[in-house]
Design a protein around this motif. Structure first.
Motif, PDB file in Angstrom:
ATOM      1  N   ALA E  99     -10.763  -1.367  11.961  1.00 49.67           N
ATOM      2  CA  ALA E  99     -10.986  -1.583  10.535  1.00 49.67           C
ATOM      3  C   ALA E  99     -11.485  -0.310   9.874  1.00 49.67           C
ATOM      4  CB  ALA E  99     -11.999  -2.704  10.329  1.00 49.67           C
ATOM      5  N   ASN E 100     -10.927  -0.002   8.739  1.00 48.96           N
ATOM      6  CA  ASN E 100     -11.306   1.161   7.936  1.00 48.96           C
ATOM      7  C   ASN E 100     -11.174   2.473   8.701  1.00 48.96           C
ATOM      8  OD1 ASN E 100     -12.025  -0.673   5.984  1.00 48.96           O
ATOM      9  ND2 ASN E 100     -14.129  -0.776   6.697  1.00 48.96           N
ATOM     10  N   SER E 101     -10.323   2.487   9.715  1.00 49.90           N
ATOM     11  CA  SER E 101     -10.199   3.709  10.503  1.00 49.90           C
ATOM     12  C   SER E 101      -9.016   4.561  10.061  1.00 49.90           C
ATOM     13  CB  SER E 101     -10.032   3.367  11.975  1.00 49.90           C
ATOM     14  OG  SER E 101      -8.764   2.776  12.175  1.00 49.90           O
ATOM     15  N   GLY E 102      -8.151   4.025   9.245  1.00 54.37           N
ATOM     16  CA  GLY E 102      -7.005   4.792   8.794  1.00 54.37           C
ATOM     17  C   GLY E 102      -5.813   4.721   9.719  1.00 54.37           C
ATOM     18  N   LEU E 103      -5.983   4.091  10.874  1.00 52.74           N
ATOM     19  CA  LEU E 103      -4.861   3.952  11.800  1.00 52.74           C
ATOM     20  C   LEU E 103      -4.067   2.701  11.414  1.00 52.74           C
ATOM     21  CD1 LEU E 103      -6.834   4.725  15.036  1.00 52.74           C
ATOM     22  CD2 LEU E 103      -5.249   6.220  13.857  1.00 52.74           C
ATOM     23  N   LEU E 104      -3.431   2.130  12.419  1.00 56.48           N
ATOM     24  CA  LEU E 104      -2.680   0.900  12.181  1.00 56.48           C
ATOM     25  C   LEU E 104      -3.612  -0.169  11.615  1.00 56.48           C
ATOM     26  CD1 LEU E 104       0.024  -0.635  12.719  1.00 56.48           C
ATOM     27  CD2 LEU E 104      -1.014  -1.329  14.870  1.00 56.48           C
ATOM     28  N   PHE E 105      -3.188  -0.810  10.569  1.00 59.03           N
ATOM     29  CA  PHE E 105      -3.986  -1.838   9.889  1.00 59.03           C
ATOM     30  C   PHE E 105      -5.358  -1.298   9.502  1.00 59.03           C
ATOM     31  CE2 PHE E 105      -1.324  -4.585  12.689  1.00 59.03           C
ATOM     32  CZ  PHE E 105      -0.549  -5.088  11.684  1.00 59.03           C
ATOM     33  N   GLY E 112     -14.050  -6.255  -4.660  1.00 63.47           N
ATOM     34  CA  GLY E 112     -13.812  -7.142  -5.782  1.00 63.47           C
ATOM     35  C   GLY E 112     -12.428  -7.738  -5.766  1.00 63.47           C
ATOM     36  N   PRO E 113     -12.039  -8.358  -6.851  1.00 63.00           N
ATOM     37  CA  PRO E 113     -10.759  -9.070  -6.867  1.00 63.00           C
ATOM     38  C   PRO E 113      -9.593  -8.110  -6.757  1.00 63.00           C
ATOM     39  CG  PRO E 113     -12.140  -9.722  -8.705  1.00 63.00           C
ATOM     40  CD  PRO E 113     -12.778  -8.551  -8.096  1.00 63.00           C
ATOM     41  N   ASN E 114      -8.730  -8.348  -5.803  1.00 61.92           N
ATOM     42  CA  ASN E 114      -7.497  -7.589  -5.678  1.00 61.92           C
ATOM     43  C   ASN E 114      -6.543  -8.411  -4.833  1.00 61.92           C
ATOM     44  OD1 ASN E 114      -9.117  -7.172  -3.398  1.00 61.92           O
ATOM     45  ND2 ASN E 114      -7.810  -5.503  -2.771  1.00 61.92           N
ATOM     46  N   PRO E 115      -5.259  -8.209  -4.998  1.00 58.34           N
ATOM     47  CA  PRO E 115      -4.323  -9.084  -4.279  1.00 58.34           C
ATOM     48  C   PRO E 115      -4.273  -8.794  -2.796  1.00 58.34           C
ATOM     49  CG  PRO E 115      -3.143  -7.396  -5.479  1.00 58.34           C
ATOM     50  CD  PRO E 115      -4.559  -7.274  -5.889  1.00 58.34           C
ATOM     51  N   ALA E 121      -7.552  -4.577   7.593  1.00 57.82           N
ATOM     52  CA  ALA E 121      -8.258  -5.550   8.440  1.00 57.82           C
ATOM     53  C   ALA E 121      -8.327  -5.198   9.909  1.00 57.82           C
ATOM     54  CB  ALA E 121      -7.688  -6.946   8.291  1.00 57.82           C
ATOM     55  N   GLY E 122      -7.866  -4.024  10.324  1.00 60.75           N
ATOM     56  CA  GLY E 122      -8.129  -3.620  11.705  1.00 60.75           C
ATOM     57  C   GLY E 122      -7.483  -4.514  12.729  1.00 60.75           C
ATOM     58  N   VAL E 123      -8.275  -4.957  13.688  1.00 61.32           N
ATOM     59  CA  VAL E 123      -7.681  -5.733  14.773  1.00 61.32           C
ATOM     60  C   VAL E 123      -7.390  -7.166  14.355  1.00 61.32           C
ATOM     61  CG1 VAL E 123      -8.657  -4.383  16.623  1.00 61.32           C
ATOM     62  CG2 VAL E 123      -9.939  -6.263  15.698  1.00 61.32           C
ATOM     63  N   ILE E 124      -7.826  -7.567  13.179  1.00 60.38           N
ATOM     64  CA  ILE E 124      -7.664  -8.980  12.824  1.00 60.38           C
ATOM     65  C   ILE E 124      -6.194  -9.402  12.783  1.00 60.38           C
ATOM     66  CG2 ILE E 124      -8.042 -10.631  10.974  1.00 60.38           C
ATOM     67  CD1 ILE E 124     -10.723  -9.430  10.546  1.00 60.38           C
TER      68      ILE E 124
ATOM     69  N   ALA G  44     -15.627  -5.501   2.719  1.00 63.58           N
ATOM     70  CA  ALA G  44     -15.679  -4.070   3.006  1.00 63.58           C
ATOM     71  C   ALA G  44     -15.718  -3.810   4.510  1.00 63.58           C
ATOM     72  CB  ALA G  44     -16.909  -3.474   2.337  1.00 63.58           C
ATOM     73  N   GLN G  45     -16.522  -4.602   5.232  1.00 62.09           N
ATOM     74  CA  GLN G  45     -16.695  -4.303   6.656  1.00 62.09           C
ATOM     75  C   GLN G  45     -15.448  -4.588   7.459  1.00 62.09           C
ATOM     76  OE1 GLN G  45     -20.098  -6.171   8.279  1.00 62.09           O
ATOM     77  NE2 GLN G  45     -21.522  -4.780   7.288  1.00 62.09           N
TER      78      GLN G  45
END
Lengths: 118, 85, 175, 114, 155, 134, 94, 84, 524
Positions: E99-105, E112-115, E121-124, G44-45
């Motif tokens: 998550a938030n790593s810039g790699l795959l997913f 806030g609100p966004n589509p 979402a990382g490994v999810i 965010a997390q």
């Protein structure tokens, strides 16, 4: 404004037909005739409510250019189509099952299926 | 101003409850199956209407799942009634 | 190979309809397109034997596919509306004269008979109860059997519909 | 007070389900009771997480309001899976018992006693 | 015994639709309602649709039990593997390392609100896919097993 | 300090108990129990028994008529019949407690409903007791 | 006798369970610290828009593993019930 | 207010269908009532803003649970206490 | 010596290893049965080793935490969540470590045993898979610190054990037993879920330490307490909810029965954890303590008296399992009844609790051993009926030896471990209430009597002609029994060391609620 009236009209028609379908379900004498009422009328009614939603979504999409309203319309369209397809097939399946399980159409002028044996 | 979507959904829920009567009375299982099938159809309409009423577009997905999957149980019932299962 | 391709295209179409509007510039964002292609390939690999079970690729003709929405929005909608008004009338008044009749249709393909049966179920006061698998004759429960039909052993399919020539349309689409 | 209706319904459903389980002699009926019991407990969990006027805990383009609590929904998802696994296993037991005993009446499934 | 031709054709038509819809639900688990379990259940119900439309013999030739079992185990291994990958990367079990790593997913999400965006979402999403495959195999095989227990005709 | 930084397990396993009595005495409230001491006693007893045994009759010769069982001049029954089967053991005990068992055994009726009712009943009973007494 | 006893049991259980609607209020959770954290920081997390998914797969992912294992166990158990057995294998002690 | 009314109706339907499961002696009818119950509880989840759970319940309750219950009824017997 | 990686991640690895082995074993089984045996045995050995390493770590370095998905406990308790842990935390204190030790020893020896005992059956790959899942369930149950996670593992355990109880269909009888077990345990699990919902609704927390820290013992908490206690007491087989126990224990394969004993101990652990950790002094300790004591006494008396007339050897042993569970409930219940009073607790409360907890580990060992010997006898004779046995002492000497060890241990005959724990229970309970101690002793005598009967009718007497060709049990089975027998003897010979190093820390950890809470929330 016209759109609102159109939506309301569609909703009213949908609910009217659904109500009639349920009345038929409660009122008709045997399975097959009940199925006439429910299959046709609730499908038709639900299509109309879906149509109301589709119109609503389309109008909103045109006025606000927000893509989520297009998603709404398309998803509702898919739901409605799936509904039509599954309802038709499903009531055929129930009718067939009912006839095979030995439920005769009780007030019936003619029953050709009874005479036919595969 | 009452939201028309809510009103429509409310009326449809009343119809669902009326279909319950046929489920209760239905002399043959086929009648009951018809009642359940009807309720499926109505439920999809209710779900769509409520989804619009809540202004949550993603809720429509539930209605699609419902529309497609309730069909399967109807088919199982029909197949069992026809003695083919 | 052809079944795979057809299923793939159909699945991709459905996926694209489901995810329409995900991108701001195009209608679809690139990752949705990639995911759609991958998932459609997967679905095609799993379902290819089912969608084209009869190995009959007549429906791949785009002209026929375009005819389907026209058919649904045109004659079919008219018939559905009429049928519903008819049944509504019968629900309110309670005048019924039910019976099961045998309907002969010259249709041969699976899809054709499927469409005809569903059209019959949804339209004019009739429900398809059973089907003769060899001759593709339908057994139709009619809520109001017209006078004289109970004597006939077979009814022609176009006689069921009052306004539009539904069987003709279906023949044009599926045969 | 009126808004406590779902919780009252949960209690009523639990009691009905227990009544089905205890008073019905047919195994499949008992399993239906267990399914209802599971649904009632799920409803209880979901009810705990509801906030009046809340929206589903999903961020979309829709106007944002307070969200309902997400944890009970997560728990309920797990619990639904457990429910379907349970009913599958129970039904397979019932089928085997029918094959071997010729009955799924609880009063007659009692070769093990004393 | 199989059901009538109409139902079979309907099932044939609906099966790809159910399949792609289930896969859509699985894939969009982190954006819309749904996720691995729900999508897997949808797909498995599609399999159940095919099972109900055809006779048991036809079904056993179309849908192999071994394939479903393999699906189940592969899904579970993928799922647990997504957790073990975190261990291998030096984080505790079940950490969301992507998550938030810039790699795959690994894209970040604006607050806030966004589509939403698929590539987050990382490994999810990987876990969603894993659970989806597992549930697909698992529920389908339950139906197949139950169906195989039905006694033969006439007994 | 984590233990794995402190050397091999086998060395440290016992270090906590260095101060303990090596004979592993179990102190209870009223006394103590040391199995090793008791075992010593047991060994002594066995040695004593063996001594007494070895002082027994020397004239015994196996294999002669001396070793045959004496059953009032009757023929010895077959070996398999001699064994007392389990069902016959404790007959008197069961007979004496017949009233108790007649009540207890029917509780294990094999009926699932009874079992569930017992469970629910105990839950209800606990509910009453816990709510009343607290 | 048995019916009367079970009626008593049901009444007591009903009374006990009625503590739930009596002390919990619908629509207003007494506390919501944990869930508020999920709602505020989950997006965010875990980089998900669906907070439920982030709870299911990230914060409580281990539960989901257990859930999958339960399904797996059920499948294995059902398969065990319907396996084809050898003749001499089944053995019924009297 | 109208939401409360919808809520009340759905809950009434839930309890009614649960009672029907209790009442029916025909297991097929009872299974149908349980299916009805599943639908309604799914709608209830939906109303309580839990679409994830509603999808699960719809897929499981509407599709699979009913299916495996019917298969089990087919493999055993249809009426409570043997033939009616 | 041991890589720090394994030690640091042992709580996770302990769950991962059996799970991965279970997922793969259906496919490995297709290669050959030998490979499968090696695979499963190896996986179980690794699992046991990891569990033992973890337990040793806990005993030497104190309570271990493992947070799933975050590197430290502090990361799991962010400041803006109101101090509530948001992630699943495994919390292994000495009591959990004791259960880990039990599971590791039993699990390993039982799998060695079942490598040959179940050889002739079909569906073996499913058997091993479910076995490993059961082990996973037990390990997870005893080490988790999250109450919903506890429920999930409980369900894993009950599903896997229901499948295994029905493993030998046995003309439907085994399935009947499994059905009874599973219906009851499903209802119990749902009751636990309701209780979890109640906790969640009140405190918005699922972590046990957090719930314990906020516990107020309102009416809702009382309802939740009752739901949990009744469900877990049912699952560990306390009279009058023990009815499933003899059915399930007697119809399951013997190796599984031995593991079911451990499983019921895990439920017992859950019961103690609830009472002591979740509630502790907020609870009206005397009431609940007396409830546990009464359950225990009833279990002891009814269990042993029902055991005496039994003819099926495993059913008899199952009733003894019920009876022995009573001892544990009695011991810990006495400890609970004096919980609020420190002087009484020091005088005899800790002793009683140590006795009860020591009995848990002893019971798992010797009852496992006894069930395994019963399985060995069944393998050779094909019957469990005592009336048809006799004279096996001539042909199955090793089995007889192990049986004697187990029987003497369960009857509380001095040099074996059963005596040590029973002695502690007698002495401490005598101070609390002499009548209870007397009942416990009488039950012990009846246990001895009933095992004399079993021993006599199985092994004594002349060799019966119908069993002339009976051979000794195969080697792996003897090895499995041997491990347990050695443990029984060692625990019997060195009770002081065991109590000092294993049991007393567990008992103190159980009572010390503040330490449990403080380990998670930091500084109670």
């Amino acid at each position: 404004m016209i759109a609102d009236i159109l939506v309301l009209a569609c909703l009213s028609v949908g609910i009217l037909f659904n109500t009639l379908g349920i009345v038929g379900l409660l009122r008709f004498p045997d399975v097959y005739t009940r199925m006439h009422a429910t299959t046709k009328m609730t499908t038709f009614g639900s299509m109309f409510t879906a149509l109301a939603v589709i119109i609503f979504g389309a109008v909103q999409f045109i006025s606000t250019a927000d893509s989520q309203y297009m998603t709404l319309s398309l998803h509702t369209l898919i739901a409605a189509l799936a509904l039509a397809l599954t309802n038709a097939v499903g009531s055929h399946a129930i009718a067939r099952g009912a006839h095979r399980s030995g439920i005769k159409p009780s007030p019936a002028v003619v029953d050709r299926l009874e005479e036919w044996s595969p | 101003m009452i939201d028309p979507w809510y009103v429509a959904a409310f009326l449809l829920v009343i119809l669902v409850c009326l279909a319950l009567v046929r489920l209760f009375l239905g002399p043959t299982p086929a009648d009951r199956a018809v009642a359940v099938d009807t309720v499926n159809t109505l439920s999809v309409a209710v779900l769509i209407l409520l989804g619009v009423a809540y202004q949550q577009i993603i809720f429509i997905d539930v209605a699609i799942v419902y529309a497609v999957l309730s069909f399967v149980s109807t088919l199982y019932i029909a197949k069992y009634l026809g003695g083919e299962l | 190979m052809i079944p795979f391709l057809l299923t793939f295209l159909l699945a991709l179409l459905l996926y694209l309809i489901l995810t329409a509007g995900s991108g701001s510039l195009l209608l679809w964002s690139p990752q949705e397109l990639v995911a759609g292609i991958v998932l459609s390939l997967l679905a095609a690999a799993v379902a290819k034997n089912l969608l084209c079970r009869s190995h009959n690729f007549r429906m791949a003709n785009p002209l026929r596919l375009i005819l389907i929405p026209i058919y649904i929005l045109g004659p079919f909608l008219v018939e559905v509306t009429l049928a519903n008004l008819d049944v509504a009338y019968r629900v309110i008044t309670g005048k019924i004269r039910p019976g099961i009749i045998r309907v002969h249709s010259g249709l041969k393909t699976d899809l054709g008979i499927f469409m005809l049966a569903n059209s019959i179920t949804l339209t004019p006061g009739t429900i398809t109860v059973d089907i003769d698998e060899e001759s593709h004759d339908l057994f139709v429960h009619n809520i109001n059997v017209p006078e004289g039909w109970e004597a006939k052993t077979e009814v022609k399919d176009s006689e069921l519909f009052s306004l539009a020539d539904i069987p003709g349309w279906i023949r044009r689409i599926a045969e | 007070m009126f808004w406590n209706l779902p919780l009252i319904a949960v209690v009523a459903l639990i009691l009905i389900a227990l009544a089905i389980i205890v008073f019905k002699k047919n195994l499949i009926k008992v399993f239906l009771g267990i399914v209802i019991l599971e649904s009632a407990v799920n409803l209880f969990l979901i009810t705990l997480g509801y906030r009046e006027g809340g929206i589903a805990p999903i961020y979309t383009n829709a106007p944002q309001a307070t969200m309902v609590l997400p944890t009970p929904q997560a728990l309920t998802l797990t619990s639904i899976v457990i429910g379907v696994a349970t009913s599958a296993l129970l039904l397979s037991f019932a089928i085997v018992i029918w094959k071997k005993y010729g009955s799924i009446d609880i009063d007659r499934i009692r070769r093990l006693r004393e | 015994m199989r059901m009538s031709k109409i139902v079979r054709t309907g099932a044939n038509l609906l099966y790809p639709f159910v399949l792609i819809f289930g896969l859509y639900v699985i894939m969009h688990g982190h954006l819309t309602p749904g996720g691995g379990f729900q999508g897997g259940a949808v797909v498995a119900t599609g399999v159940a649709l095919v099972i109900v439309a055809y006779s048991f013999e036809e079904v056993t030739s179309m849908i192999k039990k071994v394939g479903m079992k393999a699906r189940e185990s592969i899904g579970l291994l993928l799922f647990i593997g997504a957790g073990v990958a975190a261990l291998a990367a030096g984080a505790p079990f079940f950490s969301n390392i992507l998550a938030n790593s810039g790699l795959l997913f690994g894209q970040t999400v604006p607050a806030g609100p966004n589509p939403g965006d698929l590539n987050t979402a990382g490994v999810i999403p990987i876990m969603n896919v894993a659970v989806g495959i597992e549930v697909w195999g698992g529920l389908a095989i339950i139906v197949l097993y139950m169906l195989s227990s039905i006694p033969e005709e006439g007994s | 300090m984590p233990w794995w930084t402190r050397g091999p397990i086998s060395a440290r396993c016992w270090e906590v108990h260095e101060t303990m009595d090596a004979t592993s005495t179990l102190l209870t409230g009223a006394g103590y129990w040391n199995p090793l001491a008791w075992l010593l006693g047991l060994v002594v007893a066995i040695i004593l028994a063996w001594l007494i045994y070895s002082m027994g009759e020397k004239g015994y010769k196996p294999g002669t008529a001396q070793a045959e069982p004496f059953i009032s001049g009757n023929k010895e029954p077959e070996k398999g019949m001699v064994h007392v089967r389990a069902g016959n053991l404790y007959w008197g005990y069961l007979e004496a407690l017949r009233g108790y068992y007649d009540r207890l055994v029917p509780l294990h009726s094999g009926n699932l409903h009874d079992y569930i009712l017992w469970y629910l009943g105990i839950t209800a009973l606990f509910l009453v007791l816990v709510v009343i007494f607290s | 006798m048995k019916r009367g006893l079970s009626a008593v049991i049901f009444i007591v259980l009903a009374a006990g369970l009625c503590a739930i609607p009596a002390f919990l209020t619908f629509g207003e959770p007494a506390e919501s610290g944990m869930d508020q954290y999920f709602i505020g920081n989950g997006q965010a997390q875990a980089a998900t828009n669906n907070i439920v998914t982030s709870v299911v797969f990230d914060y409580r992912g281990f539960d989901t593993l257990g859930e999958s294992v339960i399904l797996f166990a059920a499948v294995i158990g059902v398969g065990l019930m319907f396996r084809s057995m050898r003749e001499e294998e089944e053995h019924e002690d009297e | 207010m109208i939401e409360v009314a919808i809520h009340t109706l759905v809950i009434a339907g839930l309890i009614a269908s649960a009672l029907m499961v209790f009442y029916f002696r025909d297991l097929l009818a009872a299974t149908l009532a349980a299916g009805f119950f599943s639908f309604l509880i799914s709608v209830e989840f939906y109303i309580l803003q839990a679409p994830d759970v509603a999808i699960s319940q719809a897929a499981i309750g509407a599709g699979l649970t009913t299916a495996i219950f019917i298969i089990a009824i087919r493999a055993t017997s249809r009426y409570e206490g043997g033939q009616p | 010596m041991i890589p720090a990686f394994i030690v640091e991640n042992s709580p996770a690895l302990m769950i991962i290893v059996p799970l991965v082995a279970a997922f793969l074993s259906p496919f490995i089984g297709r290669i050959s049965s030998t490979v499968r045996s090696i695979w499963v045995g190896g996986a179980m050995a690794v699992t046991s080793a990891i569990a033992l390493i973890l337990a040793l770590d806990v005993y030497s370095a104190g309570t271990r935490l493992y947070v799933f998905g975050a590197s430290a406990a502090s990361a799991a308790i962010p400041p803006d969540s109101g101090g509530i842990p948001i992630r699943i935390i495994f919390e292994i204190d000495p009591m959990s470590a004791l259960m880990l030790v039990i599971t590791a020893i039993s699990g390993f020896s039982i799998i060695v045993y079942s490598l040959s005992s179940e050889r002739s059956h079909t569906g073996l790959e499913s058997y091993y898979t479910l076995y490993l899942l059961m082990i996973t369930g037990i390990l997870g149950m005893v080490s988790t610190g999250d109450i919903f996670n506890f429920f999930v593992f409980l369900e894993i355990l009950s599903l896997a054990s229901a499948g295994l109880i029905a493993y030998r269909i046995d003309g439907g009888v085994a399935v009947e037993a499994a059905l009874k077990y599973f219906v009851l345990s499903t209802i119990g699990a749902l009751a636990i879920l309701v209780a979890i919902g109640i906790y969640y609704g009140q405190y918005n927390a699922l972590n046990m330490a957090m719930i314990a820290a906020r516990m107020q013992f309102s009416v809702l908490d009382q309802v939740a307490l009752v739901l949990i206690i009744a469900a877990l007491a049912m699952k560990c087989g306390a009279v009058p909810m023990h009815f499933w126990t003899p059915d399930a224990y007697s119809m399951a394969p013997s190796s599984i029965t031995a593991l079911l004993v451990v499983a019921s101990q895990a439920s017992l652990y859950g019961l103690f954890r609830t009472v002591f950790t979740l509630y502790n002094v907020t609870l009206n300790a005397a009431t609940v303590g007396w409830l546990l004591i009464i359950l225990g006494v009833l279990s002891m008396v009814v269990g042993v008296t029902m055991a005496i007339p039994q003819k099926n050897v495993k059913r008899l042993m199952a009733y003894h399992a019920v009876s022995q569970t009573g001892y544990m409930l009695l011991g810990v219940g006495v400890g609970l009844a004096v919980l609020g009073n420190q002087s009484l607790l020091d005088a005899f409360g800790y002793m009683a609790m140590e006795g009860g907890i020591f009995h848990i580990i002893n019971h798992a060992m010797y009852k496992g051993l006894l069930f395994l010997t019963a399985g060995a006898i069944f393998l050779r004779l094909g019957t469990y009926n005592l009336n048809r046995m006799g004279g096996l002492g001539h042909s199955m000497k090793w089995t007889m030896l192990f049986f004697v060890i187990g029987a003497l241990a369960i009857a509380g005959i001095p040099p074996f471990n059963g005596f040590a724990s029973k002695l502690m229970i007698y002495e401490s309970v005598f101070v609390f209430n002499p009548l209870l101690a007397v009942i416990a002793m009488v039950v012990s005598i009846l246990t001895l009597a009933s095992f004399v009967k079993v021993f006599h009718s199985i092994f004594m007497g002349p060799a019966l002609p119908e069993y002339a060709e009976v051979k000794e049990a195969p080697m792996p089975m003897l090895a499995g029994m041997g491990i347990l027998a050695v443990v029984v003897i060692l625990f019997g010979l060195f009770p002081g060391i065991v109590v000092e190093s294993l049991i007393a820390p567990a008992a103190h950890a159980l009572v010390d609620q503040g330490a449990y809470i403080g380990a998670v929330l930091g500084g109670a």
